[in-house]
Design a protein around this motif. Structure first.
Motif, PDB file in Angstrom:
ATOM      1  N   LEU A  85     -32.294  37.020 -18.557  1.00  0.00           N
ATOM      2  CA  LEU A  85     -30.907  36.769 -18.185  1.00  0.00           C
ATOM      3  C   LEU A  85     -30.881  36.212 -16.769  1.00  0.00           C
ATOM      4  CD1 LEU A  85     -29.273  40.088 -19.479  1.00  0.00           C
ATOM      5  CD2 LEU A  85     -29.356  37.884 -20.653  1.00  0.00           C
ATOM      6  N   ILE A  86     -30.082  35.159 -16.543  1.00  0.00           N
ATOM      7  CA  ILE A  86     -30.016  34.587 -15.201  1.00  0.00           C
ATOM      8  C   ILE A  86     -29.126  35.460 -14.321  1.00  0.00           C
ATOM      9  CG2 ILE A  86     -30.358  32.255 -16.091  1.00  0.00           C
ATOM     10  CD1 ILE A  86     -27.362  31.770 -15.651  1.00  0.00           C
ATOM     11  N   HIS A  87     -29.290  35.342 -13.012  1.00  0.00           N
ATOM     12  CA  HIS A  87     -28.533  36.159 -12.061  1.00  0.00           C
ATOM     13  C   HIS A  87     -27.123  35.584 -11.941  1.00  0.00           C
ATOM     14  CE1 HIS A  87     -27.693  38.946  -8.968  1.00  0.00           C
ATOM     15  NE2 HIS A  87     -27.778  38.110  -7.945  1.00  0.00           N
ATOM     16  N   ALA A  88     -26.317  35.902 -12.934  1.00  0.00           N
ATOM     17  CA  ALA A  88     -24.942  35.390 -13.004  1.00  0.00           C
ATOM     18  C   ALA A  88     -24.129  36.399 -13.809  1.00  0.00           C
ATOM     19  CB  ALA A  88     -24.916  34.008 -13.645  1.00  0.00           C
ATOM     20  N   SER A  89     -22.920  36.029 -14.159  1.00  0.00           N
ATOM     21  CA  SER A  89     -22.056  36.940 -14.918  1.00  0.00           C
ATOM     22  C   SER A  89     -22.463  36.955 -16.392  1.00  0.00           C
ATOM     23  CB  SER A  89     -20.595  36.505 -14.795  1.00  0.00           C
ATOM     24  OG  SER A  89     -20.409  35.249 -15.446  1.00  0.00           O
ATOM     25  N   ALA A  97     -20.592  41.398 -32.576  1.00  0.00           N
ATOM     26  CA  ALA A  97     -21.653  41.281 -33.582  1.00  0.00           C
ATOM     27  C   ALA A  97     -22.966  41.832 -33.054  1.00  0.00           C
ATOM     28  CB  ALA A  97     -21.813  39.818 -33.989  1.00  0.00           C
ATOM     29  N   ALA A  98     -23.165  41.761 -31.722  1.00  0.00           N
ATOM     30  CA  ALA A  98     -24.396  42.270 -31.120  1.00  0.00           C
ATOM     31  C   ALA A  98     -24.299  43.751 -30.769  1.00  0.00           C
ATOM     32  CB  ALA A  98     -24.737  41.464 -29.871  1.00  0.00           C
ATOM     33  N   ARG A  99     -23.189  44.386 -31.147  1.00  0.00           N
ATOM     34  CA  ARG A  99     -22.990  45.813 -30.929  1.00  0.00           C
ATOM     35  C   ARG A  99     -22.978  46.189 -29.441  1.00  0.00           C
ATOM     36  NH1 ARG A  99     -22.771  44.602 -35.682  1.00  0.00           N
ATOM     37  NH2 ARG A  99     -23.389  45.927 -37.460  1.00  0.00           N
ATOM     38  N   ILE A 100     -22.364  45.352 -28.606  1.00  0.00           N
ATOM     39  CA  ILE A 100     -22.316  45.666 -27.182  1.00  0.00           C
ATOM     40  C   ILE A 100     -20.936  45.360 -26.591  1.00  0.00           C
ATOM     41  CG2 ILE A 100     -23.105  43.399 -26.343  1.00  0.00           C
ATOM     42  CD1 ILE A 100     -24.833  44.950 -24.285  1.00  0.00           C
ATOM     43  N   ALA A 101     -19.983  44.991 -27.445  1.00  0.00           N
ATOM     44  CA  ALA A 101     -18.649  44.638 -26.950  1.00  0.00           C
ATOM     45  C   ALA A 101     -17.974  45.820 -26.256  1.00  0.00           C
ATOM     46  CB  ALA A 101     -17.778  44.126 -28.097  1.00  0.00           C
ATOM     47  N   ASP A 102     -18.105  47.036 -26.810  1.00  0.00           N
ATOM     48  CA  ASP A 102     -17.455  48.206 -26.219  1.00  0.00           C
ATOM     49  C   ASP A 102     -17.988  48.482 -24.822  1.00  0.00           C
ATOM     50  OD1 ASP A 102     -15.985  48.476 -28.505  1.00  0.00           O
ATOM     51  OD2 ASP A 102     -17.259  50.044 -29.381  1.00  0.00           O
ATOM     52  N   LEU A 103     -19.289  48.329 -24.640  1.00  0.00           N
ATOM     53  CA  LEU A 103     -19.885  48.578 -23.321  1.00  0.00           C
ATOM     54  C   LEU A 103     -19.348  47.577 -22.301  1.00  0.00           C
ATOM     55  CD1 LEU A 103     -23.507  49.493 -22.477  1.00  0.00           C
ATOM     56  CD2 LEU A 103     -22.464  47.570 -21.285  1.00  0.00           C
ATOM     57  N   VAL A 104     -19.307  46.292 -22.677  1.00  0.00           N
ATOM     58  CA  VAL A 104     -18.829  45.262 -21.746  1.00  0.00           C
ATOM     59  C   VAL A 104     -17.346  45.467 -21.451  1.00  0.00           C
ATOM     60  CG1 VAL A 104     -18.472  42.774 -21.435  1.00  0.00           C
ATOM     61  CG2 VAL A 104     -20.581  43.603 -22.499  1.00  0.00           C
ATOM     62  N   ALA A 105     -16.572  45.839 -22.470  1.00  0.00           N
ATOM     63  CA  ALA A 105     -15.139  46.044 -22.273  1.00  0.00           C
ATOM     64  C   ALA A 105     -14.879  47.202 -21.307  1.00  0.00           C
ATOM     65  CB  ALA A 105     -14.463  46.310 -23.609  1.00  0.00           C
ATOM     66  N   GLY A 106     -15.797  48.164 -21.244  1.00  0.00           N
ATOM     67  CA  GLY A 106     -15.632  49.309 -20.361  1.00  0.00           C
ATOM     68  C   GLY A 106     -16.041  49.049 -18.925  1.00  0.00           C
ATOM     69  N   LEU A 107     -16.610  47.900 -18.646  1.00  0.00           N
ATOM     70  CA  LEU A 107     -17.012  47.565 -17.283  1.00  0.00           C
ATOM     71  C   LEU A 107     -15.798  47.098 -16.485  1.00  0.00           C
ATOM     72  CD1 LEU A 107     -20.291  45.570 -18.094  1.00  0.00           C
ATOM     73  CD2 LEU A 107     -20.124  47.917 -17.215  1.00  0.00           C
ATOM     74  N   PRO A 108     -15.730  47.410 -15.193  1.00  0.00           N
ATOM     75  CA  PRO A 108     -14.552  47.019 -14.391  1.00  0.00           C
ATOM     76  C   PRO A 108     -14.277  45.522 -14.410  1.00  0.00           C
ATOM     77  CG  PRO A 108     -15.913  48.592 -13.188  1.00  0.00           C
ATOM     78  CD  PRO A 108     -16.686  48.223 -14.424  1.00  0.00           C
ATOM     79  N   ASP A 109     -15.330  44.716 -14.392  1.00  0.00           N
ATOM     80  CA  ASP A 109     -15.158  43.259 -14.361  1.00  0.00           C
ATOM     81  C   ASP A 109     -15.342  42.608 -15.721  1.00  0.00           C
ATOM     82  OD1 ASP A 109     -14.659  43.240 -11.613  1.00  0.00           O
ATOM     83  OD2 ASP A 109     -16.798  43.222 -11.152  1.00  0.00           O
ATOM     84  N   GLY A 110     -15.601  43.393 -16.755  1.00  0.00           N
ATOM     85  CA  GLY A 110     -15.726  42.854 -18.107  1.00  0.00           C
ATOM     86  C   GLY A 110     -16.725  41.718 -18.199  1.00  0.00           C
ATOM     87  N   LEU A 111     -16.299  40.589 -18.724  1.00  0.00           N
ATOM     88  CA  LEU A 111     -17.177  39.431 -18.897  1.00  0.00           C
ATOM     89  C   LEU A 111     -17.657  38.861 -17.577  1.00  0.00           C
ATOM     90  CD1 LEU A 111     -15.302  37.517 -21.760  1.00  0.00           C
ATOM     91  CD2 LEU A 111     -17.526  38.649 -21.945  1.00  0.00           C
ATOM     92  N   ASP A 112     -16.969  39.159 -16.500  1.00  0.00           N
ATOM     93  CA  ASP A 112     -17.336  38.618 -15.190  1.00  0.00           C
ATOM     94  C   ASP A 112     -18.295  39.532 -14.434  1.00  0.00           C
ATOM     95  OD1 ASP A 112     -15.771  36.249 -15.376  1.00  0.00           O
ATOM     96  OD2 ASP A 112     -13.971  37.459 -15.015  1.00  0.00           O
TER      97      ASP A 112
END
Length: 619
Positions: free
Chosen positions: A462-466, A489-504
């Motif tokens: 993974l590159i050092h980005a969002s 589909a990759a079973r990780i949407a809930d984890l990302v949604a719980g992060l303060p910055d989400g996709l960013d």
């Protein structure tokens, strides 16, 4: 890939590591530069081709340099006029004209210098931009084998340091030759015009002054080179000791003290080198200072001898010219060393540009629409060897029906990962061919093949980005809805949604802000966005714990639906649902069939299962 082999550059004719630039004695051309030029000679015609698009700029710059040199020679004569005529005669109009002319000369040379520097720098930057981008794109076309046998620091040095070093060659050395030559010749002519006798005296004094200055300059250059080499060593220690992986290794091995000691010793050596740099040639410089102090004294003494007809203005003007001629002469004397250094830089850059990629794009690629590909894969009598060594794969014949799931198993070193690497053309077969829908992968355009074949390996990058930027590497135009769908589909949407910055959210260096399993699922989401018709899973769960493996395996199962899948398996429990198994041993295909049939056959696969079951309780 776990079975990637390495080889020396010697067998491929590739460049070796860069030798240190601090290993030469004072006053000599760098032996490493000479060796580089001898190993990879540089054609002047090839260098000239880089400057060809800038003929007009070069012509204008040379004219500006000549004009500036000629105009600046007027200053001593103006000074002589002021001292000998304007001041003694109290001629204010003449004094005004001469003083104004001095200001005008200074302003003209300054303006010309600004324009000349701007044009030369812009030209140099354009040439470096051309070389930099050409080299970057050319290195991208090199095979994986090149990068496994070349230090990353070496590649970065060629791409950044060597090309940046050419800035002085293009904007300083090249323009300096014209400037120094015109200035030296013009100043010498002016000196003779003012006083032939004093000019003859200068011929006696200038050579030792030039010799001392040259020795000091070369000595300081050598110390500077040693400092650069030591700084490179310190940078290596920083990279090894303060990167995420380096810190983790140091803390787990208890080597933080050793790493700190290495860095401290290097920093201590740098102190000594800095002292040498500041003190280099101080005695020589002191001697030269005495000589330079003596020059005006001798000129004044000669002007005061009985019978001398020289005016005070002539003596002052001549002294100014005599001091001005020293710099261009030194520049011309250093031309030989600068030339070798410049040729070595061009040689190192052209050496990489001349590398012939092991894997080349087809001249006439077969037109293939990724959306219309069925995904039938065939390995037809495939042989492969690394760099002319023994065959790693021998006579592999294997068909992967479109939409089927095939697992390749076998002991370590049997050639599993190598087989998988042939499909996306990370390597090319030594003999035989690999086809997709009957088309040899060597006849498919690289960008099309990358859209058809997706790879998920245990070494996630993974590159050092969002998170968003990492996912959009696969689909630059994907919107948030598509990104969330892939994460789900990759079973990780809930984890990302719980992060303060989400996709960013920034993933950190190499994704180290996330666990190994989370990195894998982010990579799977990225591959889902790519939507490849053929999928290679290269031991994608082998480094995970059982719980995480189950999560990642669920994501992989979802990803594999409807695709032709080639799974390089380490844990045999993950491939029980495969449509067919291919068992490799010693680079040969020894068994092929369904998991149930091969398990009951009591052959190589049954033996692997038995060994795996013995290890399972311990795991």
């Amino acid at each position: 890939m776990t079975e990637m082999k390495t080889s020396s550059h010697g067998s491929q004719g590739r460049p070796a590591a860069t030798p240190s630039r601090g290993d030469r004695g004072p006053g000599r051309v760098n032996p490493a530069d000479k060796k580089q030029i001898k190993a990879h000679p540089v054609s002047l015609k090839r260098i000239a081709a880089l400057f060809a698009p800038h003929k007009v700029t070069i012509t204008v710059v040379v004219l500006l340099i000549t004009a500036s040199s000629v105009i600046s020679l007027a200053q001593p004569f103006l000074v002589r006029g002021i001292i000998d005529s304007a001041l003694p005669d109290r001629n204010l109009p003449l004094l005004g004209w001469l003083a104004g002319a001095m200001i005008a000369v200074a302003a003209a040379t300054a303006a010309i210098g600004v324009v000349q520097t701007w044009m030369a720098t812009a030209m140099g930057q354009e040439i470096m931009h051309t070389l930099r981008t050409r080299l970057f794109m050319h290195l991208q076309r090199q095979s994986l084998a090149f990068f496994t046998t070349t230090r990353s620091g070496e590649v970065q040095s060629r791409l950044n340091n060597d090309i940046s070093g050419m800035q002085s060659v293009i904007t300083s050395t090249a323009t300096g030759v014209a400037s120094n030559l015109t200035t030296a010749v013009g100043t010498a002519v002016a000196m003779v015009a003012l006083s032939p006798r004093l000019s003859l005296m200068s011929l006696i004094v200038i050579p030792p002054a030039v010799w001392f200055s040259r020795r000091v300059a070369l000595l300081r250059r050598d110390v500077t080179s040693s400092m650069q080499a030591e700084l490179a060593t310190m940078n290596t220690y920083v990279e090894e000791g303060l990167s995420v992986s380096g810190v983790r290794l140091a803390k787990t091995l208890g080597t933080t003290g050793r790493d700190a000691a290495r860095y401290t010793e290097s920093s201590q050596r740098l102190i000594g080198l800095e002292l040498r740099s500041q003190l280099a040639g101080r005695w020589r410089m002191a001697t030269m200072g005495i000589i330079f102090s003596a020059i005006p004294a001798l000129i004044y003494f000669a002007g005061g001898l009985p019978g001398s007809t020289m005016s005070i203005g002539t003596i002052v003007a001549f002294t100014a010219l005599q001091a001005a001629i020293f710099r261009p002469i030194m520049g011309l004397l250093n031309l030989g060393v600068q030339w070798v250094t410049a040729m070595a830089l061009f040689s190192r850059i052209f050496e990489y540009l001349d590398l012939v990629p092991d894997i080349t794009a087809p001249a006439r690629p077969v037109p293939l629409d990724p959306a219309a590909v069925r995904g039938e894969v065939r390995f037809e009598n495939v042989h492969f060897a690394y760099d002319g060594g023994p065959d790693v794969l021998r006579g592999i014949d294997l068909a992967l029906p479109a939409g089927s799931a095939t697992a390749v198993v076998g002991p370590t070193g049997s050639g599993k990962s190598t087989l998988g690497a042939l499909l996306p053309r990370l390597h090319d077969t030594t003999a035989g061919r690999v086809t997709i829908d009957g088309v040899d992968v060597r006849d498919i355009a690289p960008e099309v093949l990358a859209r058809i074949v997706g790879v998920v390996s245990q070494e996630t990058y993974l590159i050092h980005a969002s998170i968003r930027e990492n996912l959009q590497l696969a689909a630059p135009d994907a919107g948030d809805a598509e990104l969330w769908q892939a994460l789900g589909a990759a079973r990780i949407a809930d984890l990302v949604a719980g992060l303060p910055d989400g996709l960013d959210t920034l993933v950190g260096a190499r994704g180290h802000r996330f666990s190994g399993g989370e990195q894998q699922r982010l990579a799977i989401a990225r591959t889902i966005l790519r939507n490849p018709r053929v999928l290679i899973l290269d031991e994608a769960t082998s480094a995970l714990d059982n719980t995480t493996e189950a999560q990642v395996q669920a994501a992989l199962d979802h990803l594999a639906v409807g695709r032709t899948t080639l799974t390089i398996a380490h844990r045999l429990s993950t491939i029980e649902d495969a449509d067919q198994l291919a068992v490799l041993a010693g680079g040969e295909l020894v068994e092929r069939g369904t998991p149930a049939r091969l398990r009951d056959a009591g052959g190589a696969y049954a033996a692997l299962l038995a060994a795996d079951e013995q290890l399972e309780p311990a795991a």
